[in-house]
Design a protein around this motif. Structure first.
Motif, PDB file in Angstrom:
ATOM      1  N   VAL A  23       0.744  -1.178  -0.133  1.00 45.91           N
ATOM      2  CA  VAL A  23       0.514   0.010  -0.069  1.00 45.91           C
ATOM      3  C   VAL A  23       0.759   1.246  -0.003  1.00 45.91           C
ATOM      4  N   THR A  24       1.923   1.000   0.864  1.00 48.67           N
ATOM      5  CA  THR A  24       3.044   2.324   0.587  1.00 48.67           C
ATOM      6  C   THR A  24       3.603   2.413  -0.916  1.00 48.67           C
ATOM      7  N   ARG A  25       3.612   1.430  -1.587  1.00 47.31           N
ATOM      8  CA  ARG A  25       4.317   1.681  -2.808  1.00 47.31           C
ATOM      9  C   ARG A  25       3.124   1.973  -3.833  1.00 47.31           C
ATOM     10  N   ARG A  26       2.060   1.858  -4.311  1.00 49.16           N
ATOM     11  CA  ARG A  26       0.739   2.882  -4.191  1.00 49.16           C
ATOM     12  C   ARG A  26       0.744   4.125  -4.112  1.00 49.16           C
ATOM     13  N   HIS A  27       1.067   4.093  -2.800  1.00 48.19           N
ATOM     14  CA  HIS A  27       0.705   5.428  -1.976  1.00 48.19           C
ATOM     15  C   HIS A  27       1.454   6.531  -2.329  1.00 48.19           C
ATOM     16  N   ARG A  28       2.690   6.585  -2.583  1.00 47.17           N
ATOM     17  CA  ARG A  28       4.014   6.669  -3.425  1.00 47.17           C
ATOM     18  C   ARG A  28       3.454   6.721  -4.877  1.00 47.17           C
TER      19      ARG A  28
ATOM     20  N   THR B 153      -6.485   0.260  -5.721  1.00 45.92           N
ATOM     21  CA  THR B 153      -5.198   0.038  -7.036  1.00 45.92           C
ATOM     22  C   THR B 153      -5.263  -1.265  -7.338  1.00 45.92           C
ATOM     23  N   SER B 154      -5.701  -2.019  -8.059  1.00 46.23           N
ATOM     24  CA  SER B 154      -4.775  -3.327  -7.933  1.00 46.23           C
ATOM     25  C   SER B 154      -3.587  -2.833  -8.545  1.00 46.23           C
ATOM     26  N   ALA B 155      -3.392  -4.908  -8.492  1.00 45.39           N
ATOM     27  CA  ALA B 155      -1.872  -4.361  -8.184  1.00 45.39           C
ATOM     28  C   ALA B 155      -1.776  -4.089 -10.451  1.00 45.39           C
TER      29      ALA B 155
END
Length: 216
Positions: free
Chosen positions: A73-78, A106-108
């Motif tokens: 979730v951190t990756r998607r957030h940033r 957000t999906s993969a």
């Protein structure tokens, strides 16, 4: 399936855990703007799901699985922060709150296309590293600006994601990759006089502690 609420908690624990391996319940509650009682109830659920561990009077820490979920979730957030700032032109003081809404939906597949579209950025607009799809993340060795001595020069690496701080520093053009030089430090925990480009600014200790730098 991990709910948005669980992701929110795991990401908060991860963010706070960058300052130390164990996060107190009071710090977690403050980060999420909730009561300690509410935080304690969710902590119990996350422990049962083996996403975190909890030691009374000490705090919580992510398990291996909890860390994987938090980094996802951190990756998607940033990535969303970078998209909102670089593509849509939102201010760097605005993107954090908006990315918090988008990260959970957000999906993969969308994550991968978003990363590819952005050129696989290494950091968010505030200078925090973007985890890899495999959940790897590299943290650069940094120091708070407040620790520097007169005459020391440094490059800004990242700034705490507090809208008021970001708005103020943005006006002063203090952002990641900006070079700064500490000209003087007032005694008894007094403020720092800092040169940024051709300008001089006075930063209180509290503000300077929110700016992480690497020494030159």
């Amino acid at each position: 399936m991990i709910s948005a609420s669980v992701e929110h908690y795991l990401k908060a624990i991860y963010d706070l855990g960058e300052e130390g391996p164990v996060v107190s319940l009071s710090a977690l509650a403050e980060e999420l703007s909730i009561s300690v009682v509410s935080a304690n109830e969710m902590v119990k659920k996350l422990v049962r799901r083996e996403l975190i561990t909890y030691e009374p009077y000490k705090g919580v820490a992510l398990t291996t699985e909890g860390r994987v979920q938090a980094l996802t979730v951190t990756r998607r957030h940033r990535l969303w922060e970078r998209f909102l700032a670089d593509v849509l032109g939102l201010g760097w003081d605005q993107v954090h709150a908006e990315a918090c809404r988008l990260e959970h939906e957000t999906s993969a597949l969308v994550e991968e296309h978003l990363a590819r579209f952005l050129g696989r950025p290494k950091t968010c607009p505030h200078g925090y590293p973007v985890p890899t799809p495999e959940g790897e993340i590299t943290h650069e060795v940094t120091f708070p600006l407040s620790d520097l001595e007169p005459g020391q020069r440094a490059i800004v690496v990242r700034v705490r994601e507090v809208p008021e701080i970001l708005q103020y520093l943005g006006e002063l053009k203090v952002k990641p990759e900006t070079e700064v030089k500490v000209e003087s430090v007032a005694p008894f925990e007094g403020p720092l006089t800092v040169q940024v480009g051709g300008s001089r600014h006075v930063f209180g200790r509290r503000l300077a502690s929110q700016i992480r730098v690497r020494l030159l």
